[in-house]
Design a protein around this motif. Structure first.
Motif, PDB file in Angstrom:
ATOM      1  N   HIS A  65       2.899 -15.139 -67.622  1.00 17.78           N
ATOM      2  CA  HIS A  65       2.887 -13.922 -68.430  1.00 17.78           C
ATOM      3  C   HIS A  65       1.969 -14.052 -69.645  1.00 17.78           C
ATOM      4  O   HIS A  65       1.307 -13.092 -70.024  1.00 17.78           O
ATOM      5  N   ASP A  95       0.808  -9.740 -61.557  1.00 12.84           N
ATOM      6  CA  ASP A  95       2.256  -9.842 -61.398  1.00 12.84           C
ATOM      7  C   ASP A  95       2.713  -8.763 -60.429  1.00 12.84           C
ATOM      8  O   ASP A  95       2.544  -7.570 -60.704  1.00 12.84           O
ATOM      9  N   HIS A 153       9.713  -5.791 -61.503  1.00 10.83           N
ATOM     10  CA  HIS A 153       9.867  -5.472 -62.928  1.00 10.83           C
ATOM     11  C   HIS A 153       8.527  -5.089 -63.577  1.00 10.83           C
ATOM     12  O   HIS A 153       8.512  -4.505 -64.648  1.00 10.83           O
TER      13      HIS A 153
END
Ligand code: MN
Length: 199
Positions: free
Chosen positions: A77, A164, A168
């Motif tokens: 991240h 990603d 989510h």
């Protein structure tokens, strides 16, 4: 605290309409923050507390699963926020553009192959553009929070771009439409930062 949550390098709404502000707030402030907290808990009082996250990833097979999952989550991240930005997108030029053309034929072919890696990753994970040990660019994908720095990765090297594809990352705006998220994401890729990592 050994590891800290890096600030988002732009406002949460800066990537709209491609990635909405609420998704960015939760993704950074809740999900990434939880990886940092859980990583700190997992390394507390151990020698790895004093290592960089890159050093931990490179020897990840030596550590228990909480370090792999949360350490990977922290590295991945931290990189993800920087390879996106407002006023971004387009195509890379210079040495990176040349290397992409050499490895994949042209930019459109590269995007197609990268999107295939991203959309076909079953469950949660990441798609990567990786500079391997010979300096060649390759595309890969990893499950969960694994990444190409890890000694357990099928394709090893230095990740210079990552996407990603955990739900989510897109569910609020795109629900089950992962391919739409992947297609829109190219509009926010910060090629300047990707080129910096490539060099
Ligand atoms: Mn995520």
């Amino acid at each position: 605290m050994a590891f800290t949550l890096p600030p988002l390098p732009y406002a949460p709404g800066a990537l709209e309409p491609h990635i909405d502000a609420r998704t960015m707030e939760i993704h950074h402030g809740k999900h990434h923050n939880a990886y940092v907290t859980n990583l700190n808990n997992a390394v507390a009082g151990k020698p790895e507390e004093n290592l960089s996250i890159e050093e931990i990833c490179k020897n990840i097979s030596k550590y228990p699963m909480p370090v792999r999952n949360n350490g990977g989550g922290h590295f991945n991240h931290s990189m993800f926020w920087t390879v996106m930005g407002p006023n971004a997108g387009g195509a890379p030029s210079g040495a990176l553009g040349d290397a992409i053309n050499a490895a994949f034929g042209n930019f459109e072919e590269f995007k197609t192959k990268f999107n295939t890696a991203a959309t076909t990753r079953f469950g949660s994970g990441w798609a990567w553009l990786v500079k391997d040990s010979s300096g060649k660019l390759v595309i890969s994908s990893t499950p969960n929070q694994d990444n190409p720095l890890m000694d357990i990765a099928e394709v090893k090297g230095t990740p210079i771009l990552g996407l990603d594809v955990w739900e989510h990352a897109y569910y609020l705006n795109y629900q089950n439409r992962r391919p739409d998220y992947c297609a829109a994401w190219w509009n926010v890729v910060n090629w300047k930062e990707v080129a910096r990592r490539f060099a």
